[in-house]
Every structure is written in C-alpha cells, then in structure tokens.
Motif scaffolding. Structure first.
Motif, PDB file in Angstrom:
ATOM      1  N   ASN A  19     -25.323  -1.934 109.708  1.00 55.57           N
ATOM      2  CA  ASN A  19     -23.947  -1.320 110.027  1.00 55.57           C
ATOM      3  C   ASN A  19     -23.876   0.015 108.856  1.00 55.57           C
ATOM      4  O   ASN A  19     -23.574   1.247 109.381  1.00 55.57           O
ATOM      5  N   TYR A  20     -24.219  -0.153 107.652  1.00 58.65           N
ATOM      6  CA  TYR A  20     -24.100   1.033 106.983  1.00 58.65           C
ATOM      7  C   TYR A  20     -24.945   1.943 107.246  1.00 58.65           C
ATOM      8  O   TYR A  20     -24.923   3.402 106.777  1.00 58.65           O
ATOM      9  N   HIS A  23     -23.855   3.678 110.854  1.00 54.82           N
ATOM     10  CA  HIS A  23     -22.492   4.208 110.461  1.00 54.82           C
ATOM     11  C   HIS A  23     -22.283   4.394 109.095  1.00 54.82           C
ATOM     12  O   HIS A  23     -21.472   3.600 108.438  1.00 54.82           O
ATOM     13  N   PRO A  24     -22.642   5.353 108.438  1.00 50.89           N
ATOM     14  CA  PRO A  24     -22.391   5.642 106.987  1.00 50.89           C
ATOM     15  C   PRO A  24     -20.923   5.638 106.484  1.00 50.89           C
ATOM     16  O   PRO A  24     -20.636   5.300 105.337  1.00 50.89           O
ATOM     17  N   TRP A  25     -20.192   5.896 107.559  1.00 51.23           N
ATOM     18  CA  TRP A  25     -18.776   5.905 107.077  1.00 51.23           C
ATOM     19  C   TRP A  25     -18.147   4.322 106.507  1.00 51.23           C
ATOM     20  O   TRP A  25     -17.302   4.430 105.690  1.00 51.23           O
ATOM     21  N   THR A  26     -19.146   3.582 107.108  1.00 50.50           N
ATOM     22  CA  THR A  26     -18.629   2.289 106.680  1.00 50.50           C
ATOM     23  C   THR A  26     -19.020   1.920 105.129  1.00 50.50           C
ATOM     24  O   THR A  26     -18.486   0.772 104.661  1.00 50.50           O
ATOM     25  N   LEU A  27     -19.816   2.780 104.555  1.00 53.67           N
ATOM     26  CA  LEU A  27     -19.919   2.759 103.054  1.00 53.67           C
ATOM     27  C   LEU A  27     -18.533   2.684 102.300  1.00 53.67           C
ATOM     28  O   LEU A  27     -18.521   2.485 101.220  1.00 53.67           O
ATOM     29  N   LEU A  28     -17.683   3.356 102.846  1.00 53.34           N
ATOM     30  CA  LEU A  28     -16.355   3.464 102.153  1.00 53.34           C
ATOM     31  C   LEU A  28     -15.697   2.059 101.813  1.00 53.34           C
ATOM     32  O   LEU A  28     -14.889   1.948 100.712  1.00 53.34           O
ATOM     33  N   SER A  38     -15.919  -4.931 102.934  1.00 57.71           N
ATOM     34  CA  SER A  38     -17.190  -4.908 102.882  1.00 57.71           C
ATOM     35  C   SER A  38     -17.687  -5.885 103.713  1.00 57.71           C
ATOM     36  O   SER A  38     -18.958  -5.732 104.323  1.00 57.71           O
ATOM     37  N   ALA A  86     -17.499  -5.199 107.202  1.00 58.39           N
ATOM     38  CA  ALA A  86     -18.199  -4.087 107.638  1.00 58.39           C
ATOM     39  C   ALA A  86     -19.659  -4.596 108.000  1.00 58.39           C
ATOM     40  O   ALA A  86     -20.556  -4.140 108.815  1.00 58.39           O
TER      41      ALA A  86
END
Length: 384
Positions: A264-265, A268-273, A311, A314
């Motif tokens: 998922n990271y 969807h890189p925004w999930t790295l938040l 996390s 996500a």
C-alpha cells in the motif's frame, strides 16, 4: 432516505473501518496515559504521599477515558460481527487477562487508602501497576498476531473455529509488538505526569518517559524492519466485491507474499504519512520532554501513538484479520461487516453521540485542569 441511498455499501464499509481506527486511537491516546501512569506508579513515586499524587492525576478522568474502549468493543460487535466473534473467541484468555487487569484499576483506586497499613497500600500499588502494564502488553501482542495471521477458520455455515493456543500468541514478533505498545504508553503516561505533577515526581517521570520514547523509536523501527524482511503478508488473489455479501468464504487469498504489508505504501505513497507521524510524533515527544514543553509533549506523544496505530491499518488494508490456516476465511473490509442498513443506522448514531462524548470529555479536562499538588491530597476531602 436520500443520504442512505448516496452512501453506498462500499463507502459505509470504509467509513466504519476508519471509525474503528478513530475509536482505537481515542482509547490509546486518552486511556493510554492512564495505563502508562499505572505502569509507572511504583517507580516514579517512592513515598505514600507521592503515590497518592500520581494516582490522583488520573483518578478523576480514567472512567471517562475508558468509554473509548467500550465504544470500540460496541462498534466491533455491531459493525464487524465476524471480527468480534473471532477476537473474543480466539483471544478469549488474553482478553480475560486484560479485562481482569483493567478491573484491578477501579478496585485499587477505591481500596488503596482504606487502611493505613504500608503492606496493604503497597499491594494495591502493584495491583495498579498490573492494571496498567498487562493490558498495554496484551493489546500490542494482539496486533502482532494479527499482522502474522491468526489460526482461525469458518465452516460453510459460518461457524468460527479457533485452532490456536494462548501461549501460541506469545511468539517473538507478537511480544515485540507488545513491547512497542508498552513503551509508547509509558512514554505517554510519563508525559502526562510531567504535565500534572511537580518536583521530584515530575523529574522521575521525565526520565522514565524519555527512556520509553527512545525505546519506542527503536522497537517500532525494529518491528517495521522485521515485518518487511521476515513476516510474509497476505494478498487478495480474486476480484474484490466492495458491495458484495458479508461472507468471507467467497474469495481467494494468497499467503507468504514477501513485503505484502508494504504494498500500500508503494501504490499510495501518501499512506507513508502514518509511519512518518509515528516516528515524528515520538521524536518530538522525546525532544519535548528534554525541553520541558509539558503540554506540547502530551500532544506530541499522542500524535506518535496515532501514527503507530494508523500505520498498522494502512499496511493491512483491506485486510482486518487474516487467517493463517484457512486463507479464504480472512476478514476484510469488504466481507466482514454488518448489513448496509445496520452500518447506516450506526453512522447516524455515531454522528450524534461521538461529538457529545468529545464535548463532555473536553469539559471534564477543562474543569480538572492544573497540577496535582501535595496540599491537594493532605487537605482534600475527595482525594484517593
């Protein structure tokens, strides 16, 4: 009825998945510092008066904070019945141990000061320690097992069968996740004590909380690396039916997929938040403890806890609880929920009552604001 029509089944499922995360974070951030304070009690307070000061920092608010645990359990029961069945059956002994430890807390508060005996009071102090440490450890261990997959299956008539053992839950990776949970809640509890106490107690709390924050950073990073390098995840290998029936047996799942919990990271890189918030919030809490930013430190530690919990969600989405022995029995956002109508009615109730709970909680904290001092204990009629 128009709103009911606009909120499709798949949308409601995602909303309730998000709300479940909000309730878990609400419990961890509010009642989490209560658990952390309990775990710290025998170490940050040496005399009877100091321990009474520590107890009274959480005495007026712990019951309200525990509402989030009740809400979380109720939401799982009503919105995710398959998850409730698996969790409270498969993790029965672990849940019983956690609930028994939580029951020690109100009993300890009420009975500790009923007698002047030092032995009596010391015994209840250690009971309060158990009431803080054991639930924090067990909740983390549960998350560690969920990430690895839980040994349960559903029969064709949707009867849940758990084939694991209590001691099987205490595997090395799950225990590591339990330690992450303990250190982050001890950090939060120590931050709370620096805000609510003064003098020697506050200084001891600051030292323990700093060590716990550092431990959280190290253990969280280690748990993430082990999850990527050694814990094989799960992937859905059949088309998902976002509006399909709540029957987990209608899909196929692939196990042993290296790095699956990190896909998922990548997509969807925004999930790295989420993990970034976990690290940044914890690091900011560590810096805040050393800089003596009392109020901000509590906020920072809360943000760190929220990031760590987010996390996990996500990483696993759309899985909620994968099965390690019957892959198709894995519980997902798309096939483990209640009906469309049930989710909608519950959402209406949540929209009404959650803001009321938040408003009442905010009012309580405003009324109880300020440090607990020794004179509040020696001259107060309502102190524990």
């Amino acid at each position: 009825m128009i709103l009911h029509t606009l909120l499709d089944y798949d949308v409601l499922r995602v909303i309730w998945w998000l709300l479940l995360g909000v309730l878990l974070i609400g419990f961890a951030v509010t009642d989490g510092f209560d658990l952390g304070v309990g775990a710290l009690l025998p170490f940050v307070a040496r005399t009877d008066l100091e321990r009474r000061v520590v107890i009274n920092t959480i005495g007026p608010v712990w019951e309200g904070n525990q509402v989030w645990l009740v809400l979380g359990g109720g939401a799982i029961f009503a919105a995710w019945p398959h998850i409730y069945a698996m969790s409270f059956s498969g993790f029965y002994l672990a849940m019983f141990a956690a609930l028994f430890a939580l029951i020690l807390r109100p009993v300890g508060f009420k009975y500790r000061s009923k007698r002047e005996s030092a032995t009596w009071r010391s015994a209840w102090d250690w009971a309060l320690f158990v009431g803080g440490f054991v639930p924090a450890l067990i909740f983390g261990v549960a998350i560690g097992n969920v990430l690895q997959g839980v040994p349960f299956r559903f029969t064709d008539d949707m009867r849940m069968i758990y084939e694991g053992t209590f001691f099987g839950l205490l595997n090395p990776y799950a225990v590591l996740c339990g330690l992450v949970s303990v250190t982050m809640l001890v950090m939060h509890g120590g931050a709370w004590l620096t805000l609510k106490t003064e003098g020697t107690v506050a200084e001891r709390a600051r030292r323990f909380a700093s060590l716990a924050a550092l431990g959280t950073l190290v253990l969280y990073a280690l748990a993430g690396w082990l999850l990527w390098a050694f814990v094989a995840g799960y992937q859905l290998s059949s088309p998902h039916l976002a509006n399909g029936p709540s029957n987990p047996l209608l899909k196929t799942v692939t196990a042993g997929v290296a790095g699956a919990w990190f896909s998922n990271y990548q997509q969807h890189p925004w999930t790295l938040l989420a993990p970034a918030l976990g690290f940044a919030g914890t690091l900011a809490a560590l810096l805040g403890l050393r800089a003596r930013w009392e109020g901000l430190t509590v906020v920072f530690s809360g943000l760190g806890i929220a990031g760590i919990i987010l996390s996990v969600g996500a990483s696993m989405f759309p899985f909620i609880v994968p099965s390690s022995i019957d892959l198709r029995s894995a519980l997902m956002v798309w096939d483990a929920s209640s009906s469309h109508k049930t989710l909608f009615i519950m959402l209406v109730c949540a929209v009404i009552f959650v803001p009321l709970i938040l408003a009442y909680t905010s009012w309580v904290y405003r009324v109880m604001w300020g440090k607990v001092r020794t004179r509040d204990i020696t001259h107060g009629d309502h102190a524990y």
